[in-house]
Scaffold this active site. Sequence first.
Site, PDB file in Angstrom:
ATOM      1  N   HIS A  87       0.874  -1.170   0.000  1.00  0.00           N
ATOM      2  CA  HIS A  87       0.000   0.000   0.000  1.00  0.00           C
ATOM      3  C   HIS A  87       0.908   1.215   0.000  1.00  0.00           C
ATOM      4  O   HIS A  87       1.728   1.390   0.888  1.00  0.00           O
ATOM      5  CB  HIS A  87      -0.912   0.023   1.237  1.00  0.00           C
ATOM      6  CG  HIS A  87      -1.828   1.197   1.235  1.00  0.00           C
ATOM      7  ND1 HIS A  87      -3.061   1.155   0.638  1.00  0.00           N
ATOM      8  CD2 HIS A  87      -1.677   2.454   1.697  1.00  0.00           C
ATOM      9  CE1 HIS A  87      -3.640   2.345   0.759  1.00  0.00           C
ATOM     10  NE2 HIS A  87      -2.812   3.156   1.397  1.00  0.00           N
ATOM     11  N   CYS A  88       0.776   2.059  -0.993  1.00  0.00           N
ATOM     12  CA  CYS A  88       1.644   3.227  -1.143  1.00  0.00           C
ATOM     13  C   CYS A  88       0.941   4.464  -0.592  1.00  0.00           C
ATOM     14  O   CYS A  88      -0.114   4.857  -1.084  1.00  0.00           O
ATOM     15  CB  CYS A  88       2.005   3.431  -2.611  1.00  0.00           C
ATOM     16  SG  CYS A  88       3.102   4.829  -2.875  1.00  0.00           S
ATOM     17  N   LYS A  89       1.560   5.080   0.409  1.00  0.00           N
ATOM     18  CA  LYS A  89       0.980   6.282   1.008  1.00  0.00           C
ATOM     19  C   LYS A  89       1.075   7.477   0.065  1.00  0.00           C
ATOM     20  O   LYS A  89       0.279   8.401   0.152  1.00  0.00           O
ATOM     21  CB  LYS A  89       1.697   6.611   2.314  1.00  0.00           C
ATOM     22  CG  LYS A  89       1.509   5.574   3.381  1.00  0.00           C
ATOM     23  CD  LYS A  89       2.317   5.931   4.617  1.00  0.00           C
ATOM     24  CE  LYS A  89       2.212   4.848   5.661  1.00  0.00           C
ATOM     25  NZ  LYS A  89       3.026   5.174   6.843  1.00  0.00           N
ATOM     26  N   ASN A 122      -1.694   6.929  -2.228  1.00  0.00           N
ATOM     27  CA  ASN A 122      -2.874   6.634  -1.417  1.00  0.00           C
ATOM     28  C   ASN A 122      -3.707   5.503  -2.022  1.00  0.00           C
ATOM     29  O   ASN A 122      -4.924   5.568  -2.068  1.00  0.00           O
ATOM     30  CB  ASN A 122      -3.720   7.893  -1.212  1.00  0.00           C
ATOM     31  CG  ASN A 122      -4.680   7.764  -0.055  1.00  0.00           C
ATOM     32  OD1 ASN A 122      -4.468   6.951   0.839  1.00  0.00           O
ATOM     33  ND2 ASN A 122      -5.732   8.558  -0.066  1.00  0.00           N
ATOM     34  N   ASN A 123      -3.008   4.473  -2.506  1.00  0.00           N
ATOM     35  CA  ASN A 123      -3.681   3.353  -3.141  1.00  0.00           C
ATOM     36  C   ASN A 123      -2.798   2.119  -3.007  1.00  0.00           C
ATOM     37  O   ASN A 123      -1.588   2.226  -2.821  1.00  0.00           O
ATOM     38  CB  ASN A 123      -3.921   3.660  -4.625  1.00  0.00           C
ATOM     39  CG  ASN A 123      -5.008   2.811  -5.238  1.00  0.00           C
ATOM     40  OD1 ASN A 123      -5.677   2.036  -4.563  1.00  0.00           O
ATOM     41  ND2 ASN A 123      -5.201   2.959  -6.540  1.00  0.00           N
TER      42      ASN A 123
END
Length: 168
Positions: A136-138, A141-142
Amino acid sequence: RKQKQNYFLLKTMASTKINAFTRKVHLFQILAYVFFTGDFLLYYFVVFPLSNDIAKYIGIVLETILGFGVIYYGYRASVIDPSDPMLIKHKEAKSKGEEYEFPEKDFYCNIDECYVLESSKHCKRCNRCVENFDHHCKWINNCVGKANYKEFFRLISILLVYLIIYIV
């Protein structure tokens, strides 16, 4: 009337794709947009006017191409829904009041309450199963999974080139 509202809400929730712009914006996402916009403006209004002729035009072309590449692939990686395809079909069928027949019944997600592909993993942040879940990539945001992995890789590649040119 209440039954009709609940059906509409369920239908809207099931058909809406979950992506970076349908959830609460993360601080890292805001920082990325602020930093990138500030860098873009700094280059065009400070560095560009102080450069000599050849460097000025090479720099403006590179900054423009790479800048729009970062914006485009960042947006694409953010809006693509990487959810498990069986989960999407299950939610669509449920919103229509139908029962979805799962082709494979080996892997069941207790949280989503449906069968998923063997390669899927449930993301705690997004609360959904993602096919070929990477992380999950901050920053976008996905989740990064099979559906948006190519766009994410292109984003990281363009950012790497952008940063190398920025440092040089």
